[in-house]
Design a protein around this motif. Structure first.
Motif, PDB file in Angstrom:
ATOM      1  N   GLN A 110      -6.566   2.491   1.264  1.00  0.00           N
ATOM      2  CA  GLN A 110      -5.635   1.387   1.532  1.00  0.00           C
ATOM      3  C   GLN A 110      -4.499   1.858   2.439  1.00  0.00           C
ATOM      4  N   THR A 111      -4.860   2.291   3.621  1.00  0.00           N
ATOM      5  CA  THR A 111      -3.901   2.824   4.581  1.00  0.00           C
ATOM      6  C   THR A 111      -4.228   2.221   5.933  1.00  0.00           C
ATOM      7  N   CYS A 112      -3.217   1.708   6.630  1.00  0.00           N
ATOM      8  CA  CYS A 112      -3.487   1.105   7.931  1.00  0.00           C
ATOM      9  C   CYS A 112      -4.038   2.130   8.913  1.00  0.00           C
TER      10      CYS A 112
ATOM     11  N   LEU B 162      -7.776   0.307  -6.701  1.00  0.00           N
ATOM     12  CA  LEU B 162      -7.235  -0.533  -5.651  1.00  0.00           C
ATOM     13  C   LEU B 162      -6.082  -1.348  -6.230  1.00  0.00           C
ATOM     14  N   THR B 163      -5.101  -1.644  -5.403  1.00  0.00           N
ATOM     15  CA  THR B 163      -3.897  -2.291  -5.910  1.00  0.00           C
ATOM     16  C   THR B 163      -4.153  -3.729  -6.338  1.00  0.00           C
TER      17      THR B 163
ATOM     18  N   ASN C 282       0.811  -1.225   0.000  1.00  0.00           N
ATOM     19  CA  ASN C 282       0.000   0.000   0.000  1.00  0.00           C
ATOM     20  C   ASN C 282       0.846   1.278   0.000  1.00  0.00           C
TER      21      ASN C 282
ATOM     22  N   GLN D  99      -8.554  -7.348  -3.193  1.00  0.00           N
ATOM     23  CA  GLN D  99      -8.903  -6.350  -2.198  1.00  0.00           C
ATOM     24  C   GLN D  99     -10.240  -5.706  -2.537  1.00  0.00           C
ATOM     25  N   ARG D 100     -10.503  -5.489  -3.813  1.00  0.00           N
ATOM     26  CA  ARG D 100     -11.803  -4.946  -4.201  1.00  0.00           C
ATOM     27  C   ARG D 100     -12.926  -5.910  -3.815  1.00  0.00           C
TER      28      ARG D 100
ATOM     29  N   PHE E  53      -9.878  -1.832   4.369  1.00  0.00           N
ATOM     30  CA  PHE E  53      -8.741  -1.483   3.521  1.00  0.00           C
ATOM     31  C   PHE E  53      -9.206  -1.087   2.121  1.00  0.00           C
ATOM     32  N   GLY E  54     -10.145  -0.183   2.087  1.00  0.00           N
ATOM     33  CA  GLY E  54     -10.665   0.304   0.819  1.00  0.00           C
ATOM     34  C   GLY E  54     -11.458   1.575   1.043  1.00  0.00           C
TER      35      GLY E  54
ATOM     36  N   SER F 191      -6.100   4.601   7.867  1.00  0.00           N
ATOM     37  CA  SER F 191      -7.307   5.198   7.290  1.00  0.00           C
ATOM     38  C   SER F 191      -8.414   5.306   8.326  1.00  0.00           C
TER      39      SER F 191
ATOM     40  N   ASN G   7      -5.174   7.312  -0.819  1.00  0.00           N
ATOM     41  CA  ASN G   7      -4.672   6.011  -1.267  1.00  0.00           C
ATOM     42  C   ASN G   7      -5.820   5.011  -1.432  1.00  0.00           C
TER      43      ASN G   7
END
Length: 617
Positions: free
Chosen positions: A356-358, A400-401, A227, A405-406, A457-458, A360, A353
């Protein structure tokens, strides 16, 4: 078929300009296979559609509808061991652009023997690197900062292409914090890790010269996430180097190219061979790196589930670990908050991001009295955000990376809706290539929903109205995680209460997320958000072993050495009372008896004790 068959269209001649344009397009396809769909659209746009005849070049391109058909021409990147590129023997892995879902490069994967060679290189380099002075290490860190500064645009564009965040955001949340970390470590590592005096507190030890030293571990294995593939990885490598360690960096598979760029930065900065090694390996080989007994410290950033496995593997050799395992970070919006500021700050904190940030903002508790007004502002701010491929134009939210995750994001939103939540904006990904998900705001949530308990995480922001601040704090703390939390209030007493009562490693008031960009701020969490700290003084000292050293220049034996005997038995109670009796008279009387004993006169250090006799009072 008969020429009159309506299913067959008379061929239309291509104009010279069209032929030239198509030839240019096909040439571009070799390097950017994600553009194949553009060729298809061009062909279909011509009237009538040239089904019976196309130029050979376009036929060739259209015959390869999947990126894999042109994979042979994709560039290949390799691991870095001891400042040299090493081609992996375990196959190739595609490098995907999350905005298109297409590969644009490949990385060769090291086999187990090659990966172990990286640890060998780091171990070989360790004596040389640790022997350098802080100033010599600082020169390398400053040089690395100059390389990053010079290549900032290139690095940001690579992050955009491989990880998905817009280049402008990559500058903001990855490149800039990396530069700050390098500068901070170059300036302050010596002060923070230099030898410190440790004056003895026991009077009988007063003559000893005692100090605390901070010494490097040796080889640090850094396993870093996708991320923030540059900011987290580079600052972690730099911290380990500043303390005198050498490093093996294993970047996440999804962002391997960004990780490899870090090796290039330090190589250009003049780091000795083996001090920094970056390995591209299949995740199946990662446990072998963690369990290698030559690794002296492990720093892992990622999910709690993987962190547990890392900890179990590290336990085989009792290798110390630092674990940063994410969070379910709450925001508490008080009734007296500046709602405009709170809404704008939380929208950024939730969707930077693409969420996607711890750190967030993953859940909001707002006092009911101002909930509607706050939600209106949040929804308005969210709807103004532009989503799309950053390479195609200005956007705030990229893809999203990871596709998986999506799917997690979709599952969390679906679970909330099924249990009665309301989607106020977003909630459905648009059709088309890439792993995009629109920024989404949900109301009517509660703690039975996954979106309120599990790390999403989204780009999803659930907002829960609560009756009081007491309820907000209780619910904010009702989580397995405790990485960061934010409070939004204008009242200083309320702010102090939030700082005191919110259970998190980082608590910010009237702002959120930003503290990883402050190099002096420690980073880490409570509960299942991890162990240890990164960043700041605490993070730097995680990279060093603490050693207590003491020197005694006297020649006489110590008071407590063998033989014991009757005299020592009589002496010890007097020594204890001289140091710890409550009354001054008792302390002085016993001190005189202690000084009068022949054993003390032979073995004691009276001059040193008299210099610190104030401790008796």
């Amino acid at each position: 078929m008969d020429a009159a068959d309506p299913g067959l269209v008379e061929p239309q001649p291509l104009h010279l300009l069209e032929v030239q344009l198509l030839e240019r397009l096909v040439e571009a396809l070799v390097h950017r296979p994600q553009l194949l769909h553009l060729a298809h659209e061009f062909i279909l746009a011509r009237e009538p559609p040239p089904r019976a005849r196309r130029c050979a070049a376009v036929e060739s391109a259209m015959a390869a509808p999947h990126p894999a058909a042109v994979s042979d021409v994709l560039p290949v990147r390799h691991s870095w061991i001891a400042n040299r590129e090493v081609e992996g023997r375990a196959g190739l892995r595609p490098v995907m652009n999350p905005a298109t879902g297409a590969a644009f490069a490949r990385t060769s994967l090291l086999d187990a023997e090659q990966a172990a060679a990286a640890i060998t290189a780091a171990r070989t380099a360790f004596p040389t690197w640790r022997a350098l002075s802080f100033r010599e290490r600082a020169r390398v860190l400053r040089a690395a900062g100059e390389v990053v500064l010079r290549r900032a645009d290139e690095i940001a564009r690579l992050i955009e292409r491989e990880q998905g965040k817009p280049a402008v955001e990559a500058h903001l949340v990855e490149v800039f914090p990396a530069l700050e970390a390098l500068k901070h470590l170059a300036l302050h590592a010596e002060d923070l890790l230099s030898e410190q005096p440790a004056e003895p507190q026991v009077l009988l030890f007063a003559h000893k010269d005692s100090r605390i030293r901070y010494e490097p571990f040796g080889v640090v294995l850094a396993v870093t996430p996708w991320n923030y593939p540059f900011g987290i990885s580079l600052s972690g490598v730099a911290t380990a180097l500043a303390a005198g360690n050498t490093v093996v960096l294993k970047p996440a598979p999804a962002t391997t190219l960004v990780g490899l760029s870090i090796a290039e930065v330090f190589r250009e900065a003049g780091v000795p061979d083996g001090a920094v090694n970056v390995v591209a390996v299949d995740d199946a080989l990662a446990p072998g790196l963690v369990e290698d007994p030559r690794v002296d410290k492990i720093v892992f950033t990622g999910s709690a589930a993987t962190g547990r496995r890392v900890m179990v593997s590290a336990a085989r050799n009792l290798t110390p670990v630092v674990l940063e395992l994410g969070g379910k970070d709450p925001a508490v919006v008080c009734r007296d908050a500046d709602l405009d500021r709170a809404a704008r700050g939380i929208v950024w904190g939730a969707f930077v991001n693409a969420g996607q940030t711890c750190a967030s903002v993953e859940r909001v508790y707002v006092e009911a009295e101002v909930a509607d007004a706050f939600l209106r502002r949040v929804v308005e701010g969210t709807r103004s955000l532009r989503v799309g491929d950053p390479a195609a134009g200005d956007v705030e939210i990229g893809a999203l990376t990871l596709e998986r995750q999506r799917k997690i994001v979709e599952e969390h939103v679906a679970d909330a809706v099924a249990k009665g939540a309301h989607v106020l904006t977003g909630g459905k990904p648009a059709a088309g290539p890439g792993w995009f998900y629109p920024p989404t705001v949900i109301s009517g949530v509660d703690h039975t929903m996954r979106v309120m308990r599990e790390e999403t995480f989204g780009p999803v922001l659930p907002v829960m109205a609560v009756p009081s601040l007491d309820d907000a704090i209780r619910l904010a703390n009702d989580s397995d995680y405790g990485l960061t939390a934010s409070g939004w209030t204008r009242d200083r007493a309320t702010a102090r209460r939030l700082e005191r009562e919110l259970q998190a490693g980082v608590v910010t008031i009237n702002d959120c997320v930003y503290t990883f960009g402050e190099p002096s701020a420690p980073w880490g969490g409570f509960k299942k958000s991890g162990l240890g700290r990164a960043h700041g003084l605490a993070g730097l000292r995680e990279m060093a072993q603490v050693k207590y050293v003491a020197r005694d220049d006297g020649s006489a034996p110590m008071l407590w050495w063998f033989p014991y005997g009757a005299e020592l038995r009589r002496l010890l109670p007097s020594a204890a009372r001289a140091l710890h009796a409550r009354s001054l008279g008792a302390r002085l009387g016993n001190a005189l008896r202690l000084v009068g004993s022949s054993r003390f006169r032979r073995r004691g250090r009276l001059a040193s004790i008299l210099k610190r006799v104030d401790r008796l009072f």
